[in-house]
Design a protein around this motif. Structure first.
Motif, PDB file in Angstrom:
ATOM      1  N   MET A   5     -22.892 -27.253  39.113  1.00  0.00           N
ATOM      2  CA  MET A   5     -21.795 -26.992  38.193  1.00  0.00           C
ATOM      3  C   MET A   5     -22.306 -26.861  36.754  1.00  0.00           C
ATOM      4  SD  MET A   5     -19.254 -26.769  40.129  1.00  0.00           S
ATOM      5  CE  MET A   5     -17.996 -26.735  38.869  1.00  0.00           C
ATOM      6  N   LYS A  64     -14.679 -25.266  36.460  1.00  0.00           N
ATOM      7  CA  LYS A  64     -14.217 -26.475  37.150  1.00  0.00           C
ATOM      8  C   LYS A  64     -13.620 -26.166  38.517  1.00  0.00           C
ATOM      9  CE  LYS A  64     -13.329 -29.413  33.112  1.00  0.00           C
ATOM     10  NZ  LYS A  64     -12.315 -30.181  32.351  1.00  0.00           N
ATOM     11  N   GLY A  92     -16.047 -26.360  41.654  1.00  0.00           N
ATOM     12  CA  GLY A  92     -16.465 -27.648  42.208  1.00  0.00           C
ATOM     13  C   GLY A  92     -15.853 -27.955  43.560  1.00  0.00           C
TER      14      GLY A  92
END
Length: 795
Positions: free
Chosen positions: A771, A556, A559
């Protein structure tokens, strides 16, 4: 001032060199006609037509765009000599036979236009002797122009006048060669084999002699004399194989026939092993065997003692490897000189032989020492010329060692070093220029107008002064970037990271440079200091820089970093001043995306561009696919959008990389309006001119607009083809997944065909797919494989 514009070139002789010289003229958009003998059967231009067809098959490719082979005009000496009257430059490139050349000259001379330049591409025959029999007026327009093989890629061209050649002819031709064809021009004296082959072939012969003396095999010699010395990685014997052992034998014979009074004449004897291989038809790479032969996947070497090929792979001793890694040239040379290791003694010997030879012959073969160093750097792929190596290692100390070896009978000739070597000097290259024994002075660089287009000319060790890494005035600098200017109204941003990869530091530096350019300059140019030395524009995203982010915050955390890249590239695209990308070398992945978002691109011919992310199991996420969708929509102009989209999809899904800037235009990575530059030393100048011209023409950032996309129709159509490829075993399941993700992005997602979307919509699709793939084990395998081995993993 009068312009000299070559409107048409004729090349006489469709052999290996002639055909490739013609091909490079086509690369440079110069009309060219290729001549040869009339064929005895069939089409009378059959010899030339076969040569042109063969150009398409050669590797490395002589043509930047193989489809342009059709632009080469075809002619024969029987029917088409009238065409010569339209040519401004005629280059003869037939076999190295003086009598054959003279016969041809008699035939073509009446058709040469009054102001045309006539030149021979001979590799070593006397230019003066070639001009025998010419009328005085033609003799004044005749010279030698020696291209190196392959002409597209080798930077060196030797320009050789006779005493009768008019100086302005040489100046005009040098300007054309340097700027239009992109060459590094060295003026040589009319002596056998000129500069590069004279010194280079002597060096190879001396290496072969010293190798035999110290009992070293060809593979060990090549390991010692290749990349470890900052020379062509092919070393000595493999280079001979590439050149052709018969070609090398011919150059040696030229030296044997014409240099009988040379103090090094015994060295010019054709090595026994070379003679045996040529007699057996083992002419090197073109014949499938020479000093080396490929057997299956293995490379075998010729063993002189056994008279047969044996397994290769010999390497330098660890001790010698450590010596060659020493960064201080003086310490490195002393270690080689003092060592008792046979390989180290061998290396000292070949350095000594080279230094001895160039010192004795400098006055007779070149105007100054700089021309010798450039000839070897540009013609033989050396990082440093022989005089530069000598000067870097300590001029007087090395000279003393060479003299000791000459006095002791260890050198290849007993001729003493010239007196000027021991004058109170630290070398031959200074801020004043480079030493000329004939003129007893340091000779400055050429002041021809063409060199005003090279802000940073090829450097020479010892000249001093600023270079491409520190020239101009720095505005700001850190470990990742340097922003600077040359006292004018265009800001330049140079990347400093290894392979110019893009990480947080580059992103921050680009953002700051945009701020600075919008506030204080007419434009921003992205240009790197090693652009002319084969450096990368940018090899893409810095995967190593992602690791700490990943380790601290997981997937995460990546990103926001991807979003930063997207945002800065979009900001660059819509900046209030023009941004010009000066592309040379590799522009891969994120590097390609960086170029795609510039206002305009100025690309060196040798630019290799592509979106290659699938190689590490990812998809482009810096807007590369978004740009493919935009360009397809612009090209379609209301027609079937999918047909225009397939090119961008295929390029990304197969990680295709252009083999030249010309091919990059066909692939869509360069626009039709982008500029291609042939001399990489001119890249910065042209890019700044383009940026300034855009601003002065009233530049405004492009208006943002919605983009029509193919939606689920495009996804389904491309997907059907991918299913067939997967089920047929042509691609893996993971390749299929990557292809479908790319298809989804360039099609605009699972929406109605013809929908209008914003650029941000497409960027969001890119980032989402990127991602998702980061968390995929198959992608992680590819990333780790690439980081560990540098090679793509197929899974």
């Amino acid at each position: 001032m009068s312009n000299f514009i070559v409107k048409k070139v004729a090349v006489l002789g469709a052999g290996v060199m002639g055909a490739q010289i013609a091909a490079h003229c086509v690369n440079a958009r110069v009309p060219v006609v290729l001549f040869d003998l009339p064929a005895k059967e069939g089409n009378k231009n059959g010899i030339v037509l076969r040569a042109i067809e063969n150009l398409k098959k050669l590797s490395p490719a002589p043509l930047g765009d193989r489809d342009q082979a059709a632009l080469i005009g075809v002619a024969n000496y029987e029917d088409n000599l009238e065409e010569l009257k339209d040519c401004d430059l005629i280059i003869e490139a037939i076999a190295e036979r003086m009598d054959w050349k003279h016969d041809l000259y008699k035939k073509v001379a009446p058709y040469i236009a009054p102001n045309a330049i006539f030149a021979s591409n001979t590799s070593g025959l006397s230019i003066t002797a070639l001009s025998d029999g010419f009328e005085a007026e033609l003799k004044a327009r005749f010279c030698g122009v020696h291209f190196f093989n392959p002409p597209r890629y080798m930077h060196l061209v030797e320009l050789i006048p006779t005493a009768a050649t008019r100086p302005e002819i040489l100046d005009q031709l040098e300007g054309f060669l340097a700027s239009t064809l992109g060459k590094g021009v060295v003026r040589a004296i009319d002596t056998p084999n000129f500069i590069a082959n004279r010194v280079g072939i002597f060096g190879m012969l001396a290496t072969i002699r010293e190798a035999a003396k110290f009992g070293l095999s060809v593979d060990v010699v090549d390991d010692l004399t290749g990349a470890r010395l900052g020379r062509a990685k092919s070393g000595t014997f493999r280079t001979a194989d590439v050149v052709g052992l018969d070609t090398m034998g011919h150059v040696i014979k030229t030296m044997q026939d014409n240099l009988k009074d040379d103090p090094f004449f015994p060295v010019y004897e054709t090595p026994e092993l070379l003679g045996k291989l040529v007699a057996a038809g083992a002419l090197g790479q073109k014949a499938g065997a020479g000093f080396y032969k490929k057997v299956g996947k293995d490379i075998q070497r010729f063993d002189a003692a056994k008279g047969d090929y044996v397994p290769g792979g010999g390497k330098a001793d660890d001790l010698v490897g450590r010596i060659l890694k020493e960064k201080d040239p003086a310490k490195r040379m002393k270690a080689l000189h003092d060592s008792t290791n046979p390989q180290a003694q061998f290396l000292w010997a070949i350095f000594r032989d080279a230094f001895h030879y160039i010192a004795v012959h400098l006055e007779s073969i070149a105007d100054n020492a700089r021309d010798v160093d450039f000839a070897l750097r540009w013609g033989f792929g050396w990082n440093q010329g022989p005089f530069e190596s000598w000067q870097a290692a300590g001029w007087q100390q090395v000279a003393t060692w060479v003299k000791e070896d000459i006095d002791a009978g260890r050198a290849l000739s007993d001729t003493p070093l010239p007196g000027w070597v021991f004058d109170d000097r630290t070398g031959v290259h200074t801020a004043e220029g480079s030493w000329s024994p004939a003129k007893k002075a340091y000779i400055p660089r050429s002041s021809l107008a063409v060199y005003g287009r090279q802000p940073f000319r090829a450097p020479v060790l010892g000249e001093g002064g600023s270079d491409a890494t520190n020239g101009g005035t720095t505005v700001f600098e850190d470990d990742s970037v340097r922003a600077w200017h040359q006292g004018d109204d265009v800001l330049v941003l140079s990347l400093k990271t290894k392979m110019r990869v893009i990480g947080p530091g580059v992103i921050a530096g680009l953002s700051r440079a945009l701020d600075e350019a919008e506030q204080n300059y007419k434009g921003l140019v992205l240009w790197n200091a090693d652009a002319a030395q084969g450096g990368a524009f940018s090899a893409g995203a810095d995967l190593q820089a992602m690791l700490p982010v990943f380790m601290s915050g997981g997937i995460k955390a990546i990103g926001p970093e991807v979003a930063k890249l997207q945002n800065v590239l979009m900001r660059m695209k819509y900046a209030n001043v023009p941004v010009v990308a000066a592309v040379a070398g590799l522009a891969l992945g994120g590097g390609c995306e960086l170029a795609l978002h510039a206002t305009k691109r100025v690309a060196a011919l040798e630019s290799y561009m592509g979106l290659v992310e699938v190689g590490v199991g990812l998809v482009p996420a810096g807007g590369g696919l978004k740009e493919a969708a935009l360009r397809a929509a612009a090209d379609a102009k209301g027609n079937d959008l999918l047909q225009f989209l397939k090119n961008g999809f295929t390029n990304a899904a197969t990680a295709q990389v252009s083999k030249s800037a010309l091919e990059a235009k066909k692939m869509g990575y360069l626009a039709a309006s982008d500029t291609i530059v042939f001399n990489p030393y001119e890249l910065l100048h042209v890019a700044k001119v383009e940026a300034r011209a855009l601003f002065d023409a009233g530049y405004r950032a492009p208006a943002k607009a919605l983009v029509p996309v193919t939606g689920r129709y495009g996804m389904a159509t491309i997907g059907a083809q991918l299913v067939n490829m997967r089920d047929g075993g042509f691609i893996s399941a993971h390749d299929y997944k990557l292809g479908m993700m790319i298809a989804e992005i360039v099609s605009g997602g699972d929406i109605e065909p013809g929908s209008l979307v914003s650029e941000q919509w497409l960027l969001d699709l890119e980032r989402k797919a990127f991602m998702e793939l980061l968390g995929n084990p198959k992608t992680q395998e590819r990333i780790m494989g690439m980081m560990q081995t540098g090679k793509p993993v197929r899974n």
